[in-house]
Design a protein around this motif. Structure first.
Motif, mmCIF file in Angstrom:
data_model
loop_
_atom_site.group_PDB
_atom_site.id
_atom_site.type_symbol
_atom_site.label_atom_id
_atom_site.label_comp_id
_atom_site.label_asym_id
_atom_site.label_seq_id
_atom_site.Cartn_x
_atom_site.Cartn_y
_atom_site.Cartn_z
ATOM 1 N N GLY A 54 5.347 33.648 11.397
ATOM 2 C CA GLY A 54 5.719 32.290 11.021
ATOM 3 C C GLY A 54 4.543 31.388 10.705
ATOM 4 O O GLY A 54 4.746 30.197 10.426
ATOM 5 N N TRP A 55 3.334 31.922 10.714
ATOM 6 C CA TRP A 55 2.132 31.135 10.466
ATOM 7 C C TRP A 55 1.349 31.776 9.322
ATOM 8 O O TRP A 55 1.542 32.943 8.990
ATOM 9 C CB TRP A 55 1.234 31.081 11.703
ATOM 10 N N THR A 56 0.426 31.006 8.727
ATOM 11 C CA THR A 56 -0.499 31.560 7.747
ATOM 12 C C THR A 56 -1.863 30.923 7.970
ATOM 13 O O THR A 56 -1.954 29.739 8.330
ATOM 14 C CB THR A 56 -0.062 31.289 6.290
ATOM 15 N N PRO A 57 -2.930 31.673 7.765
ATOM 16 C CA PRO A 57 -4.264 31.081 7.929
ATOM 17 C C PRO A 57 -4.571 30.024 6.877
ATOM 18 O O PRO A 57 -5.369 29.120 7.127
ATOM 19 C CB PRO A 57 -5.201 32.287 7.802
ATOM 20 N N ASP A 58 -3.946 30.121 5.709
ATOM 21 C CA ASP A 58 -4.178 29.110 4.683
ATOM 22 C C ASP A 58 -3.663 27.745 5.133
ATOM 23 O O ASP A 58 -4.276 26.715 4.846
ATOM 24 C CB ASP A 58 -3.485 29.514 3.378
ATOM 25 N N ASP A 59 -2.534 27.738 5.823
ATOM 26 C CA ASP A 59 -1.932 26.471 6.262
ATOM 27 C C ASP A 59 -2.363 26.063 7.663
ATOM 28 O O ASP A 59 -2.446 24.871 7.972
ATOM 29 C CB ASP A 59 -0.405 26.580 6.229
ATOM 30 N N HIS A 60 -2.620 27.051 8.527
ATOM 31 C CA HIS A 60 -2.848 26.744 9.944
ATOM 32 C C HIS A 60 -4.221 27.158 10.454
ATOM 33 O O HIS A 60 -4.507 26.993 11.642
ATOM 34 C CB HIS A 60 -1.768 27.430 10.794
ATOM 35 N N GLY A 61 -5.059 27.684 9.575
ATOM 36 C CA GLY A 61 -6.415 28.033 9.984
ATOM 37 C C GLY A 61 -6.442 29.081 11.085
ATOM 38 O O GLY A 61 -5.707 30.067 11.063
ATOM 39 N N MET A 62 -7.276 28.838 12.090
ATOM 40 C CA MET A 62 -7.437 29.778 13.202
ATOM 41 C C MET A 62 -6.142 30.000 13.965
ATOM 42 O O MET A 62 -5.915 31.077 14.521
ATOM 43 C CB MET A 62 -8.520 29.276 14.152
ATOM 44 N N ASP A 63 -5.283 28.994 14.014
ATOM 45 C CA ASP A 63 -4.016 29.137 14.739
ATOM 46 C C ASP A 63 -3.079 30.134 14.067
ATOM 47 O O ASP A 63 -2.135 30.612 14.689
ATOM 48 C CB ASP A 63 -3.312 27.782 14.854
ATOM 49 N N GLY A 64 -3.333 30.434 12.798
ATOM 50 C CA GLY A 64 -2.416 31.291 12.050
ATOM 51 C C GLY A 64 -2.642 32.774 12.230
ATOM 52 O O GLY A 64 -1.834 33.569 11.752
ATOM 53 N N VAL A 65 -3.730 33.149 12.935
ATOM 54 C CA VAL A 65 -4.044 34.571 13.072
ATOM 55 C C VAL A 65 -4.445 34.876 14.512
ATOM 56 O O VAL A 65 -4.827 33.997 15.282
ATOM 57 C CB VAL A 65 -5.202 34.995 12.121
ATOM 58 N N HIS A 66 -4.368 36.156 14.864
ATOM 59 C CA HIS A 66 -4.910 36.616 16.135
ATOM 60 C C HIS A 66 -6.431 36.634 16.034
ATOM 61 O O HIS A 66 -6.994 36.890 14.971
ATOM 62 C CB HIS A 66 -4.382 38.012 16.468
ATOM 63 N N HIS A 67 -7.086 36.375 17.145
ATOM 64 C CA HIS A 67 -8.530 36.160 17.116
ATOM 65 C C HIS A 67 -9.351 37.423 17.339
ATOM 66 O O HIS A 67 -10.585 37.358 17.317
ATOM 67 C CB HIS A 67 -8.912 35.088 18.138
ATOM 68 N N VAL A 68 -8.711 38.552 17.594
ATOM 69 C CA VAL A 68 -9.415 39.828 17.659
ATOM 70 C C VAL A 68 -8.930 40.691 16.497
ATOM 71 O O VAL A 68 -7.721 40.882 16.323
ATOM 72 C CB VAL A 68 -9.182 40.552 18.996
ATOM 73 N N GLY A 69 -9.870 41.145 15.686
ATOM 74 C CA GLY A 69 -9.530 41.955 14.523
ATOM 75 C C GLY A 69 -10.407 43.184 14.450
ATOM 76 O O GLY A 69 -11.126 43.527 15.398
ATOM 77 N N CYS A 70 -10.357 43.859 13.307
ATOM 78 C CA CYS A 70 -11.093 45.113 13.120
ATOM 79 C C CYS A 70 -11.642 45.146 11.698
ATOM 80 O O CYS A 70 -10.940 44.764 10.751
ATOM 81 C CB CYS A 70 -10.173 46.302 13.364
ATOM 82 N N THR A 71 -12.869 45.581 11.563
ATOM 83 C CA THR A 71 -13.421 45.725 10.223
ATOM 84 C C THR A 71 -12.804 46.940 9.540
ATOM 85 O O THR A 71 -12.530 47.961 10.169
ATOM 86 C CB THR A 71 -14.950 45.873 10.249
ATOM 87 N N ALA A 72 -12.582 46.807 8.246
ATOM 88 C CA ALA A 72 -12.045 47.895 7.429
ATOM 89 C C ALA A 72 -13.143 48.372 6.499
ATOM 90 O O ALA A 72 -13.732 47.583 5.759
ATOM 91 C CB ALA A 72 -10.845 47.414 6.625
ATOM 92 N N GLU A 73 -13.425 49.656 6.548
ATOM 93 C CA GLU A 73 -14.444 50.261 5.695
ATOM 94 C C GLU A 73 -13.776 50.852 4.458
ATOM 95 O O GLU A 73 -12.856 51.662 4.566
ATOM 96 C CB GLU A 73 -15.189 51.346 6.461
ATOM 97 N N LEU A 74 -14.223 50.457 3.287
ATOM 98 C CA LEU A 74 -13.644 50.943 2.031
ATOM 99 C C LEU A 74 -14.001 52.409 1.831
ATOM 100 O O LEU A 74 -15.179 52.788 1.822
ATOM 101 C CB LEU A 74 -14.177 50.105 0.864
#
Length: 226
Positions: A54-74
């Motif tokens: 129900g959130w997006t980082p474009d509209d809600h910034g940091m609140d729109g995403v979980h704060h632990v992520g993972c790097t993706a290697e191409l």
């Protein structure tokens, strides 16, 4: 130490060691793919963070995403005639998202710091070996219940104990919350316990429902955060 890297918010959680194929159609992520291929983005890596429902980082910034992520290697890129891309990535390392920056690039940029595991006690060897064996057994039971023969394979014996839970979980259609909890867990032994319990739970549910899971992507339609 902190670093800045491109962000790709998604409705899923990327785990270290897990493969993630992506169909790139949105213009800003087409540009990100070009920058990865040409070397404008060093190391050919970007950060994947899970979007909160129900959130997006474009509209809600940091609140729109979980704060632990993972790097993706191409790992592989295929350009389509209309300018879209099909790419294959693999999860590399976890990070904690500290800030989101907009305006400098067509895509979001994130300030992140590496999130390492805590050290395993020196006397935990026997416990770790037991947990590895039981987690692999739980994975085998889940895959035998959920997938057709040939749709899955067991991770090699050389997979590190710290990475093994993530690789095992990649074969299981876990809810985002469970996958995020696995990603955030910094104790390798606790992570083994978690994945063993989660796969045992899912195997029990599949057996009771007498149904097998369908990948979420089979119901997906193209969408854009713009």
């Amino acid at each position: 130490m902190t670093e800045t890297l491109p962000l790709f918010p998604l409705g899923t959680v990327l785990l270290p060691g897990a493969s993630l194929p992506l169909h790139i159609f949105e213009p800003r992520y087409r540009q990100l793919t070009v920058d990865l291929v040409t070397g404008a983005v060093p190391s050919k890596q970007f950060g994947v963070v899970a979007v909160r429902e129900g959130w997006t980082p474009d509209d809600h910034g940091m609140d729109g995403v979980h704060h632990v992520g993972c790097t993706a290697e191409l790992r592989d890129v295929r350009r389509l005639p209309d300018g879209r891309f099909d790419i294959v990535t693999r999860g590399a390392r976890r990070f904690r998202l500290l800030d989101i920056e907009t305006g400098t690039k067509p895509y979001l940029m994130g300030t992140v710091e590496h999130l390492p595991d805590v050290e395993t006690p020196a006397d935990a060897g026997d416990m770790t070996r037991m947990l590895i064996s039981s987690a692999r057994d739980a994975h085998r039971r889940y895959c035998s219940t959920a997938w057709k023969a040939g749709d899955w394979s067991e991770p090699g014996a050389d997979v590190e104990p710290g990475t093994l839970p993530h690789v095992l979980a990649a074969d299981c259609l876990l809810p985002i919350g469970d996958r995020q909890s696995l990603l955030e867990q910094t104790s390798p032994t606790e992570r083994l316990r978690m994945v063993r319990a989660l796969m045992a739970r899912e195997t029990g549910l599949l057996s009771q429902l007498r149904a097998v899971p369908a990948p979420i992507t089979s119901f997906a339609v193209e969408h854009s955060f713009n």
